[in-house]
Scaffold this motif. Structure first.
Motif, mmCIF file in Angstrom:
data_model
loop_
_atom_site.group_PDB
_atom_site.id
_atom_site.type_symbol
_atom_site.label_atom_id
_atom_site.label_comp_id
_atom_site.label_asym_id
_atom_site.label_seq_id
_atom_site.Cartn_x
_atom_site.Cartn_y
_atom_site.Cartn_z
ATOM 1 N N THR A 85 41.181 -16.102 -7.680
ATOM 2 C CA THR A 85 40.972 -17.485 -8.123
ATOM 3 C C THR A 85 39.503 -17.883 -8.062
ATOM 4 O OG1 THR A 85 41.317 -18.384 -5.899
ATOM 5 C CG2 THR A 85 43.271 -18.176 -7.317
ATOM 6 N N SER A 86 38.660 -16.983 -7.564
ATOM 7 C CA SER A 86 37.248 -17.320 -7.363
ATOM 8 C C SER A 86 36.335 -16.560 -8.317
ATOM 9 C CB SER A 86 36.835 -17.048 -5.915
ATOM 10 O OG SER A 86 36.936 -15.672 -5.629
ATOM 11 N N MET A 87 35.150 -17.146 -8.494
ATOM 12 C CA MET A 87 34.143 -16.569 -9.392
ATOM 13 C C MET A 87 32.781 -16.627 -8.711
ATOM 14 S SD MET A 87 35.351 -18.817 -12.645
ATOM 15 C CE MET A 87 35.928 -20.106 -11.554
ATOM 16 N N GLU A 88 32.061 -15.529 -8.761
ATOM 17 C CA GLU A 88 30.678 -15.529 -8.302
ATOM 18 C C GLU A 88 29.798 -15.831 -9.516
ATOM 19 O OE1 GLU A 88 28.356 -12.420 -5.677
ATOM 20 O OE2 GLU A 88 28.181 -11.892 -7.814
ATOM 21 N N VAL A 89 28.856 -16.756 -9.334
ATOM 22 C CA VAL A 89 27.940 -17.133 -10.418
ATOM 23 C C VAL A 89 26.507 -16.873 -9.967
ATOM 24 C CG1 VAL A 89 27.147 -19.007 -11.926
ATOM 25 C CG2 VAL A 89 29.552 -18.908 -11.217
ATOM 26 N N PHE A 90 25.743 -16.245 -10.838
ATOM 27 C CA PHE A 90 24.328 -15.978 -10.597
ATOM 28 C C PHE A 90 23.502 -16.966 -11.408
ATOM 29 C CE2 PHE A 90 20.431 -13.725 -12.062
ATOM 30 C CZ PHE A 90 19.789 -13.634 -10.841
ATOM 31 N N VAL A 91 22.447 -17.489 -10.789
ATOM 32 C CA VAL A 91 21.527 -18.391 -11.489
ATOM 33 C C VAL A 91 20.110 -17.876 -11.273
ATOM 34 C CG1 VAL A 91 20.705 -20.766 -11.748
ATOM 35 C CG2 VAL A 91 23.058 -20.341 -10.988
ATOM 36 N N LYS A 92 19.370 -17.766 -12.366
ATOM 37 C CA LYS A 92 17.945 -17.459 -12.239
ATOM 38 C C LYS A 92 17.161 -18.655 -12.746
ATOM 39 C CE LYS A 92 17.113 -14.918 -16.519
ATOM 40 N NZ LYS A 92 16.655 -13.681 -17.125
ATOM 41 N N THR A 132 25.169 -5.842 -20.122
ATOM 42 C CA THR A 132 23.764 -5.490 -19.981
ATOM 43 C C THR A 132 23.526 -4.771 -18.651
ATOM 44 O OG1 THR A 132 23.082 -7.510 -18.837
ATOM 45 C CG2 THR A 132 23.134 -7.591 -21.271
ATOM 46 N N GLU A 133 22.350 -4.161 -18.513
ATOM 47 C CA GLU A 133 22.016 -3.479 -17.262
ATOM 48 C C GLU A 133 22.032 -4.453 -16.081
ATOM 49 O OE1 GLU A 133 21.807 -0.176 -16.684
ATOM 50 O OE2 GLU A 133 22.487 -0.094 -18.759
ATOM 51 N N LEU A 134 21.467 -5.651 -16.260
ATOM 52 C CA LEU A 134 21.468 -6.645 -15.191
ATOM 53 C C LEU A 134 22.890 -7.052 -14.835
ATOM 54 C CD1 LEU A 134 20.094 -8.575 -13.208
ATOM 55 C CD2 LEU A 134 19.886 -10.218 -15.088
ATOM 56 N N GLU A 135 23.717 -7.319 -15.836
ATOM 57 C CA GLU A 135 25.106 -7.701 -15.585
ATOM 58 C C GLU A 135 25.843 -6.596 -14.820
ATOM 59 O OE1 GLU A 135 25.618 -10.440 -19.618
ATOM 60 O OE2 GLU A 135 26.643 -8.504 -19.487
ATOM 61 N N LYS A 136 25.639 -5.351 -15.214
ATOM 62 C CA LYS A 136 26.289 -4.221 -14.535
ATOM 63 C C LYS A 136 25.805 -4.108 -13.093
ATOM 64 C CE LYS A 136 27.017 -1.639 -18.783
ATOM 65 N NZ LYS A 136 26.565 -0.519 -19.619
ATOM 66 N N PHE A 137 24.509 -4.279 -12.878
ATOM 67 C CA PHE A 137 23.950 -4.218 -11.531
ATOM 68 C C PHE A 137 24.553 -5.303 -10.639
ATOM 69 C CE2 PHE A 137 20.781 -5.717 -8.462
ATOM 70 C CZ PHE A 137 20.592 -4.558 -7.717
ATOM 71 N N LEU A 138 24.564 -6.535 -11.141
ATOM 72 C CA LEU A 138 25.113 -7.647 -10.357
ATOM 73 C C LEU A 138 26.607 -7.458 -10.098
ATOM 74 C CD1 LEU A 138 23.207 -10.590 -12.043
ATOM 75 C CD2 LEU A 138 22.807 -9.644 -9.757
ATOM 76 N N PHE A 139 27.330 -6.954 -11.091
ATOM 77 C CA PHE A 139 28.770 -6.711 -10.961
ATOM 78 C C PHE A 139 29.043 -5.650 -9.899
ATOM 79 C CE2 PHE A 139 32.608 -4.351 -12.180
ATOM 80 C CZ PHE A 139 33.532 -5.372 -12.286
ATOM 81 N N GLU A 140 28.274 -4.564 -9.934
ATOM 82 C CA GLU A 140 28.482 -3.469 -8.979
ATOM 83 C C GLU A 140 28.160 -3.882 -7.548
ATOM 84 O OE1 GLU A 140 26.041 -0.414 -10.680
ATOM 85 O OE2 GLU A 140 27.436 -0.100 -12.350
ATOM 86 N N GLN A 141 27.188 -4.772 -7.368
ATOM 87 C CA GLN A 141 26.788 -5.217 -6.030
ATOM 88 C C GLN A 141 27.649 -6.376 -5.506
ATOM 89 O OE1 GLN A 141 24.348 -3.635 -4.204
ATOM 90 N NE2 GLN A 141 24.499 -2.183 -5.901
ATOM 91 N N ALA A 142 28.441 -6.989 -6.365
ATOM 92 C CA ALA A 142 29.219 -8.174 -5.993
ATOM 93 C C ALA A 142 30.167 -7.961 -4.813
ATOM 94 C CB ALA A 142 29.973 -8.714 -7.207
ATOM 95 N N PRO A 143 30.867 -6.840 -4.711
ATOM 96 C CA PRO A 143 31.756 -6.678 -3.550
ATOM 97 C C PRO A 143 31.011 -6.747 -2.207
ATOM 98 C CG PRO A 143 32.344 -5.109 -5.251
ATOM 99 C CD PRO A 143 31.053 -5.754 -5.683
ATOM 100 N N PHE A 144 29.780 -6.283 -2.165
ATOM 101 C CA PHE A 144 28.983 -6.369 -0.937
ATOM 102 C C PHE A 144 28.656 -7.829 -0.614
ATOM 103 C CE2 PHE A 144 27.902 -2.225 -2.844
ATOM 104 C CZ PHE A 144 28.422 -1.397 -1.858
#
Length: 168
Positions: A85-92, A132-144
């Protein structure tokens, strides 16, 4: 529920930094920037879930460079990862000198939102598809980052218990 591309949740916001928005150093108030961050992140979460959302946590705001008066402050947000039910959001956050065109990455932030159904209770959200590469990087690191949030939340509850013990 069908997964959605991360790009479908992307939101942009910009604002001119004027003197009333700044502190005695002539830089944007941190609290003002925090309000911009929460606003743009909530829009991304809502676009992804297509439901009402609430801020569950502001995981981090890293202030890297000051944002000076008479600059444009530019925010970009998108959902990087979802659980049930939750979402992580990144803001730059980027500042642009409106006279020279120089752009600086000034801050980054991660927030967590929960989707709320018509019954007022948390409701499921679609998974995300990073491209994108950034999206993949953020997605892969999200569980941590999610594990860190879980640990920090437990520590917060322990602190609340100690505080209550001292005021009873």
């Amino acid at each position: 529920m069908e997964a959605k591309k991360i790009s479908a949740s992307r939101v942009y916001k910009s604002s001119h930094v004027l003197p009333p928005d700044t502190n005695n150093h002539g830089t944007l108030f941190g609290g003002k920037l925090m309000a911009y961050i929460d606003d743009v992140a909530a829009l991304s979460a809502r676009k992804h879930a297509r439901k009402s959302v609430v801020t569950a946590s502001t995981d981090s705001i890293d202030f890297l460079k000051p944002i000076k008066v008479d600059s444009e402050v530019y925010l970009e947000s998108f959902v990087t990862w979802t659980k049930n039910t939750s979402m992580e959001v990144f803001v730059k956050i980027i500042a642009e000198d409106l006279y020279t065109g120089e752009q600086l990455l000034c801050a980054t932030s991660f927030l967590t939102f929960v989707a709320i159904g018509d019954d007022g209770k948390p409701t499921t959200v679609p998974k995300v598809i990073p491209e994108t590469e950034l999206e993949k990087f953020l997605f892969e690191q999200a569980p941590f980052r999610a594990e860190n949030r879980k640990r920090r939340r437990k520590e917060s509850y322990n602190l609340i218990t100690k505080i209550k013990e001292n005021y009873n």
